[in-house]
Motif scaffolding. Structure first.
Motif, PDB file in Angstrom:
ATOM      1  N   PRO A  56       0.865  -1.214   0.008  1.00 21.25           N
ATOM      2  CA  PRO A  56      -0.134   0.200   0.011  1.00 21.25           C
ATOM      3  C   PRO A  56       0.870   1.371  -0.165  1.00 21.25           C
ATOM      4  N   VAL A  57       0.682   2.196  -0.979  1.00 24.34           N
ATOM      5  CA  VAL A  57       1.384   3.437  -1.122  1.00 24.34           C
ATOM      6  C   VAL A  57       0.508   4.453  -0.953  1.00 24.34           C
ATOM      7  N   LEU A  58       1.065   5.389  -0.362  1.00 27.25           N
ATOM      8  CA  LEU A  58       0.206   6.895  -0.155  1.00 27.25           C
ATOM      9  C   LEU A  58       1.062   7.919  -0.516  1.00 27.25           C
ATOM     10  N   VAL A  59       0.515   8.579  -1.480  1.00 34.94           N
ATOM     11  CA  VAL A  59       1.355   9.964  -2.267  1.00 34.94           C
ATOM     12  C   VAL A  59       0.376  11.255  -1.521  1.00 34.94           C
ATOM     13  N   VAL A  60       1.205  12.172  -0.922  1.00 34.26           N
ATOM     14  CA  VAL A  60       0.695  13.227  -0.199  1.00 34.26           C
ATOM     15  C   VAL A  60       1.031  14.653  -0.796  1.00 34.26           C
ATOM     16  N   HIS A  61       0.215  15.498  -0.926  1.00 35.03           N
ATOM     17  CA  HIS A  61       0.776  16.805  -1.196  1.00 35.03           C
ATOM     18  C   HIS A  61       1.033  17.652   0.204  1.00 35.03           C
ATOM     19  N   GLY A  62       2.110  17.938   0.193  1.00 32.02           N
ATOM     20  CA  GLY A  62       2.641  18.598   1.482  1.00 32.02           C
ATOM     21  C   GLY A  62       2.359  20.022   1.713  1.00 32.02           C
ATOM     22  N   ASP A  74       4.141  22.383   2.247  1.00 30.11           N
ATOM     23  CA  ASP A  74       5.252  22.997   1.418  1.00 30.11           C
ATOM     24  C   ASP A  74       5.275  23.047   0.094  1.00 30.11           C
ATOM     25  N   GLY A  75       4.358  22.360  -0.509  1.00 37.72           N
ATOM     26  CA  GLY A  75       4.335  22.016  -1.953  1.00 37.72           C
ATOM     27  C   GLY A  75       4.769  20.864  -2.472  1.00 37.72           C
ATOM     28  N   GLU A  76       5.410  20.253  -1.588  1.00 38.52           N
ATOM     29  CA  GLU A  76       6.215  18.746  -2.045  1.00 38.52           C
ATOM     30  C   GLU A  76       5.226  17.680  -2.170  1.00 38.52           C
ATOM     31  N   LEU A  77       5.331  17.006  -3.236  1.00 38.02           N
ATOM     32  CA  LEU A  77       4.660  15.629  -3.038  1.00 38.02           C
ATOM     33  C   LEU A  77       5.587  14.369  -2.183  1.00 38.02           C
ATOM     34  N   ARG A  78       5.118  13.741  -1.719  1.00 37.97           N
ATOM     35  CA  ARG A  78       5.902  12.651  -0.770  1.00 37.97           C
ATOM     36  C   ARG A  78       5.215  11.489  -1.081  1.00 37.97           C
ATOM     37  N   ALA A  79       5.943  10.413  -0.861  1.00 41.32           N
ATOM     38  CA  ALA A  79       5.206   9.170  -0.908  1.00 41.32           C
ATOM     39  C   ALA A  79       5.899   8.377   0.166  1.00 41.32           C
ATOM     40  N   PHE A  80       4.744   7.702   0.915  1.00 39.88           N
ATOM     41  CA  PHE A  80       5.093   6.888   2.017  1.00 39.88           C
ATOM     42  C   PHE A  80       4.636   5.480   1.990  1.00 39.88           C
ATOM     43  N   THR A 138      -1.189  10.173  14.771  1.00 42.86           N
ATOM     44  CA  THR A 138      -1.630  11.199  13.769  1.00 42.86           C
ATOM     45  C   THR A 138      -0.133  11.588  13.346  1.00 42.86           C
ATOM     46  N   TYR A 139      -0.316  11.793  12.062  1.00 42.98           N
ATOM     47  CA  TYR A 139       0.914  12.134  11.205  1.00 42.98           C
ATOM     48  C   TYR A 139       0.468  13.389  10.356  1.00 42.98           C
ATOM     49  N   GLY A 140       1.878  14.409  10.350  1.00 41.34           N
ATOM     50  CA  GLY A 140       1.699  15.474   9.497  1.00 41.34           C
ATOM     51  C   GLY A 140       1.853  15.140   8.137  1.00 41.34           C
ATOM     52  N   LEU A 141       1.407  16.052   7.142  1.00 43.58           N
ATOM     53  CA  LEU A 141       1.526  15.588   5.809  1.00 43.58           C
ATOM     54  C   LEU A 141       3.048  15.399   5.302  1.00 43.58           C
ATOM     55  N   ASP A 142       3.871  15.763   6.000  1.00 38.57           N
ATOM     56  CA  ASP A 142       5.381  15.307   5.781  1.00 38.57           C
ATOM     57  C   ASP A 142       5.841  14.076   6.169  1.00 38.57           C
ATOM     58  N   GLY A 143       4.764  13.309   6.812  1.00 35.01           N
ATOM     59  CA  GLY A 143       5.094  11.982   7.705  1.00 35.01           C
ATOM     60  C   GLY A 143       5.424  11.939   8.868  1.00 35.01           C
ATOM     61  N   ARG A 144       5.762  13.040   9.411  1.00 32.22           N
ATOM     62  CA  ARG A 144       6.162  13.066  10.935  1.00 32.22           C
ATOM     63  C   ARG A 144       5.146  12.626  11.612  1.00 32.22           C
ATOM     64  N   LEU A 145       5.294  11.855  12.708  1.00 34.85           N
ATOM     65  CA  LEU A 145       4.370  11.386  13.798  1.00 34.85           C
ATOM     66  C   LEU A 145       4.312  12.556  14.675  1.00 34.85           C
ATOM     67  N   LEU A 146       3.218  13.262  14.799  1.00 33.14           N
ATOM     68  CA  LEU A 146       2.723  14.421  15.694  1.00 33.14           C
ATOM     69  C   LEU A 146       2.218  14.006  17.009  1.00 33.14           C
TER      70      LEU A 146
END
Ligand code: FES
Length: 153
Positions: free
Chosen positions: A15-21, A23-29, A59-67
Motif C-alpha cells: 500500500p502506497v500513499l502519495v501526499v501533497h505537503g 510546502d508544495g512537495e509531493l511525498r510518498a509513504f 496522527t501524522y503530518g502531511l510530511d510523514g512526521r508523527l505528531l
C-alpha cells in the motif's frame, strides 16, 4: 493539487500513499501506521489536514512526521516513528514512485520523457476520465488521450 490532497493505491501487495505537503512537495509513504501497521488511508483519493490512523489515532503530518501518539510511555520518541518514505520523482508532470531501498537512476527516463511529455503540459492537466488498463508487458509508460494510446518502450 492542494496541500492535504492524497492518493492511496497498491503497487503489487504494497500500500502506497502519495501526499501533497503544505510546502508544495509531493511525498510518498508506505501507507502503514508505525504503531501496528493499520492502513492509514483507504485506496482512492481524498483530502486531509493530517493523517490520522483509524485504529488508535496516531496522527501524522502531511510530511510523514508523527505528531501525536496517545498512551505511549514518556521515553517514547515520536521522531523515530515517522511514516516510512518511498522514493518519488516528478518528470514533466508525471509522478514516479519506487519501492526499492536504492532506486535505479531516473536520469535517463527524465531525459527521454521530458521532451515527449512537455507538449501535454501535464502539470496543469485536469482529470476528465479515469480507467484501469492492465498491461501484460515489461516496463512501459502508457498514455491515452481519449483517442489514441501511446506506448513508450
Ligand atoms: S495501528 Fe495506527 S494508531 Fe494503532
Amino acid at each position: 493539487r492542494q496541500p492535504g490532497d492524497y492518493l492511496s493505491f497498491m503497487i503489487g501487495r504494497w500500500p502506497v500513499l502519495v501526499v501533497h505537503g503544505r510546502d508544495g512537495e509531493l511525498r510518498a509513504f508506505h501507507n502503514s501506521c508505525r504503531h501496528r501497521g493499520s492502513i492509514l488511508c483507504k485506496p482512492g483519493e481524498g483530502h486531509v489536514a493530517r493523517l490520522i490512523c483509524p485504529y488508535h489515532s496516531w496522527t501524522y503530518g502531511l510530511d510523514g512526521r508523527l505528531l501525536a501518539a496517545g498512551r505511549m510511555p514518556e521515553v517514547f520518541d515520536k521522531g523515530e516513528h515517522s511514516l516510512k518514505p518511498i522514493h518519488l520523482e516528478r518528470v514533466a508532470g508525471a509522478v514516479f514512485v519506487c519501492l526499492a531501498e536504492t532506486p535505479p537512476d531516473i536520469a535517463t527516463i527524465r531525459r527521454d520523457l521530458t521532451p515527449l511529455l512537455a507538449p501535454h503540459n501535464l502539470g496543469h492537466a485536469k482529470l476528465a476520465h479515469q480507467a484501469t488498463l492492465v498491461e501484460y508487458a515489461n516496463w512501459k509508460l502508457v498514455m491515452e488521450n481519449g483517442r489514441e494510446c501511446y506506448h513508450c518502450a
